[in-house]
Design a protein around this motif. Structure first.
Motif, PDB file in Angstrom:
ATOM      1  N   MET A  72       9.276   0.682  -9.903  1.00  0.00           N
ATOM      2  CA  MET A  72       9.434   0.272  -9.277  1.00  0.00           C
ATOM      3  C   MET A  72       8.382   0.079  -8.431  1.00  0.00           C
ATOM      4  SD  MET A  72      10.755   4.049  -8.937  1.00  0.00           S
ATOM      5  CE  MET A  72      11.046   4.558  -7.256  1.00  0.00           C
ATOM      6  N   ASP A  73       8.461  -0.150  -6.624  1.00  0.00           N
ATOM      7  CA  ASP A  73       7.377  -0.812  -6.110  1.00  0.00           C
ATOM      8  C   ASP A  73       7.131   0.142  -5.077  1.00  0.00           C
ATOM      9  OD1 ASP A  73       9.511  -3.885  -5.764  1.00  0.00           O
ATOM     10  OD2 ASP A  73       8.075  -3.511  -7.174  1.00  0.00           O
ATOM     11  N   LYS A  74       7.554   0.920  -4.723  1.00  0.00           N
ATOM     12  CA  LYS A  74       7.238   2.222  -3.643  1.00  0.00           C
ATOM     13  C   LYS A  74       7.299   3.674  -4.376  1.00  0.00           C
ATOM     14  CE  LYS A  74       7.714   2.735   1.142  1.00  0.00           C
ATOM     15  NZ  LYS A  74       8.604   2.791   2.152  1.00  0.00           N
ATOM     16  N   CYS A  75       6.313   4.099  -3.407  1.00  0.00           N
ATOM     17  CA  CYS A  75       6.734   6.309  -4.207  1.00  0.00           C
ATOM     18  C   CYS A  75       7.149   6.327  -3.772  1.00  0.00           C
ATOM     19  CB  CYS A  75       4.891   6.704  -4.470  1.00  0.00           C
ATOM     20  SG  CYS A  75       5.408   7.916  -5.049  1.00  0.00           S
ATOM     21  N   GLU A  76       8.156   7.140  -3.955  1.00  0.00           N
ATOM     22  CA  GLU A  76       9.600   7.757  -3.595  1.00  0.00           C
ATOM     23  C   GLU A  76       9.160   8.948  -3.134  1.00  0.00           C
ATOM     24  OE1 GLU A  76      11.657   9.224  -7.494  1.00  0.00           O
ATOM     25  OE2 GLU A  76      12.554   7.783  -6.573  1.00  0.00           O
ATOM     26  N   TYR A  77       7.787   9.449  -3.292  1.00  0.00           N
ATOM     27  CA  TYR A  77       7.317  10.756  -2.970  1.00  0.00           C
ATOM     28  C   TYR A  77       6.279  10.833  -2.077  1.00  0.00           C
ATOM     29  CZ  TYR A  77       8.277  11.630  -7.144  1.00  0.00           C
ATOM     30  OH  TYR A  77       9.098  12.199  -9.073  1.00  0.00           O
ATOM     31  N   CYS A  78       5.290   9.699  -1.709  1.00  0.00           N
ATOM     32  CA  CYS A  78       4.184   9.702  -0.316  1.00  0.00           C
ATOM     33  C   CYS A  78       4.898   8.170   0.257  1.00  0.00           C
ATOM     34  CB  CYS A  78       3.310   9.725  -1.472  1.00  0.00           C
ATOM     35  SG  CYS A  78       2.405   8.321  -2.181  1.00  0.00           S
ATOM     36  N   GLY A  79       5.431   6.913  -0.640  1.00  0.00           N
ATOM     37  CA  GLY A  79       6.154   6.235   0.499  1.00  0.00           C
ATOM     38  C   GLY A  79       4.353   5.060   0.111  1.00  0.00           C
ATOM     39  N   GLN A  80       3.447   5.597  -1.148  1.00  0.00           N
ATOM     40  CA  GLN A  80       2.919   4.090  -1.215  1.00  0.00           C
ATOM     41  C   GLN A  80       3.252   3.334  -2.073  1.00  0.00           C
ATOM     42  OE1 GLN A  80      -0.370   4.402  -0.576  1.00  0.00           O
ATOM     43  NE2 GLN A  80      -0.828   2.270  -1.442  1.00  0.00           N
TER      44      GLN A  80
END
Length: 519
Positions: free
Chosen positions: A507-515
């Motif tokens: 994954m390229d982007k954290c689905e929790y914090c949006g990082q």
């Protein structure tokens, strides 16, 4: 810089270099269509000529060929027929007007009758002096002193003597300790003197009474000539040494005008009017190892025009205006039998080779034609030298350069039009489970390697992001191939470096914090 412009830039630079080289060849005269050749008019057997001259000996206005070797003197008519033939013991000869009738005569200094001098006038032989105070002949010259002509003799021991044209001994001198190697007339203030040189390096100028005007010593000497190089009424004495010393002395006082070390023994020195300019005189020097040097003297300075070489010792040099342009070409022969014609700028044209070493070359008119007469170890030949030239051939290198440049530009266009090589993509189609697992491990190891390189500072910025993105894309394709093949996949996870949330690998982007993970 665009990949399509790079081939054109390289082609342009190479084209410029090609055209510069083509221009040098065209305008330097290094490439010409000038060609010298020769055909043999007649040939006669003759052993090792020591002296030879095309000259009128009969006064009929037609030149004959005089030639001399260690056993005699011979004269040929213009067609190669023998007119006179005289046998002598160790003769040395010179040509000059002995009796004042305006016709050249032959003077022979020989070992017969205790060292004698003969004259051959219009084919008539006469001994004018014998039992002379000199020994085995080395040189003889007819010097036209202002008070009258004298026959000056030099022997192998270094002694010199002078006799009148009627045979009376006028003077003698123990000039040197070795063989006399040079004897020539020299001008001082417009008056004639005798320049003499010995192998031991002694060089001097004498007046008509045998008094030395000056005398010097240099290294051992092989050749000596005297010319009035700048037409000022004073000659220059030119010498070539046993170890390569080349000197030009003033005949007035023996002072050195020019000197140069040529690196090999000097075997011959001649004057050849190479540039056709009467305000300068050109001198060709030949070496024992085949070296050739051309010098120009304008009355104040001596400059080297060019150098060249033959394959063996230079034995003879002569000058002939073959193409009738007012400039003489140097015809040069060597001890291996090679004969070559050299032009003003040193361009070489080979004439037919001989089976033995060249001993003498002279140029003159025999009958109605001008010939280059060449004597080698076993024969004498009269050769008609010809010249051919193709106008405009000089610029052929420029034409060739333009063609080559055009070809390079066409190649550059072809290279620029080739589409870029497609990016290599790993294919996961029709793979076994073991193969897919091996590829998966490889991709994970590659991702780990890229991360280590980033931390070590060896890869940064866009290169790191592009590489990591492609590897993760390949990993996703691998997982899709797993699913399509019906194999179960253990999902691997990692923690978000920002919030610690558990995310699926790739994954390229954290689905929790949006990082954004890649950044």
């Amino acid at each position: 810089m665009s990949r399509k412009t790079i081939p054109f830039i390289i082609a342009f630079v190479l084209s410029c270099l090609v055209m510069v080289v083509a221009g040098v060849f065209s305008f330097s005269g290094a490439v010409t269509a000038e060609k010298f050749g020769s055909t043999t008019a007649w040939s006669q057997p003759y052993d090792i000529a020591e002296s030879m001259k095309v000259i009128d000996l009969s006064g009929d206005g037609q030149d004959e060929l005089f030639i001399q070797n260690a056993s005699g003197v011979r004269v040929y008519d213009p067609n190669g027929n023998i007119l006179n033939d005289f046998t002598y013991d160790s003769p040395k000869t010179t040509l000059g007007d002995v009796n004042g009738d305006g016709v050249e005569d032959i003077v022979v200094y020989h070992s017969g009758n205790f060292f004698s001098v003969d004259t051959i006038i219009n084919g008539q032989q006469k001994t004018i002096a014998s039992e002379l105070p000199v020994f085995v002949p080395a040189r003889v010259a007819l010097i036209r002193f202002d008070g009258g002509s004298e026959i000056v003799l030099g022997d192998v021991s270094g002694s010199i003597a002078s006799i009148s044209t009627s045979g009376q001994v006028l003077w003698q001198s123990d000039f040197a300790n070795e063989e006399i190697r040079g004897m020539d007339d020299a001008k001082i203030g417009g008056k004639t003197y005798a320049a003499i040189a010995s192998h031991d390096g002694t060089v001097g100028v004498f007046d008509a009474q045998g008094n030395p005007v000056w005398q010097i010593s240099q290294e051992q000497l092989r050749r000596m000539r005297a010319f009035d190089l700048n037409a000022d009424g004073n000659s220059e004495v030119i010498t070539g040494g046993e170890y390569g010393a080349f000197y030009i002395y003033s005949a007035v006082d023996g002072s050195t005008i020019f000197s140069k070390s040529l690196g090999q023994a000097v075997s011959e020195v001649r004057e050849v009017e190479l540039n056709g300019d009467p305000s300068s005189r050109e001198i060709i020097v030949g070496g024992k190892d085949g070296g050739i040097w051309a010098f120009s003297y304008n009355g104040t300075t001596t400059t080297q025009m060019w150098t060249a070489s033959l394959s063996d010792k230079v034995t003879e040099i002569s000058g002939l205006d073959i193409n009738e342009d007012g400039k003489e070409e140097a015809v040069i022969g060597d001890d291996s039998g090679k004969v070559a014609v050299f032009t003003e700028n040193g361009t070489r044209n080979n004439l037919p080779s001989h089976d033995s070493g060249i001993t003498r070359i002279d140029i003159g008119k025999l009958g109605n034609e001008r010939y280059v007469v060449i004597a080698d170890g076993g024969a004498v030949q009269a050769n008609k030298v010809n010249f051919n030239s193709i106008p405009g051939f000089q610029f052929t290198p420029l034409i060739v350069g333009l063609i080559v440049s055009a070809i390079m530009l066409v190649i550059a266009g072809i290279l620029a039009s080739i589409p870029p090589k497609p990016e290599m993509k790993v294919s996961f189609q029709d793979k076994s489970k073991e193969s897919l697992e091996a590829q998966r491990r490889m991709l994970k190891e590659s991702i780990a390697d890229v991360e280590r390189l980033r931390k070590a500072g060896e890869v940064t910025g866009d290169a790191y992001l592009a590489r990591l993105k492609r590897l993760r894309g390949d990993l996703a394709d691998n997982e899709e191939a797993y699913k399509k093949a019906g194999f179960s996949i253990k999902v691997e996870t990692f923690q978000c470096p920002n919030c610690g949330g558990t995310l699926e690998l790739g994954m390229d982007k954290c689905e929790y914090c949006g990082q954004v993970i890649l950044s």
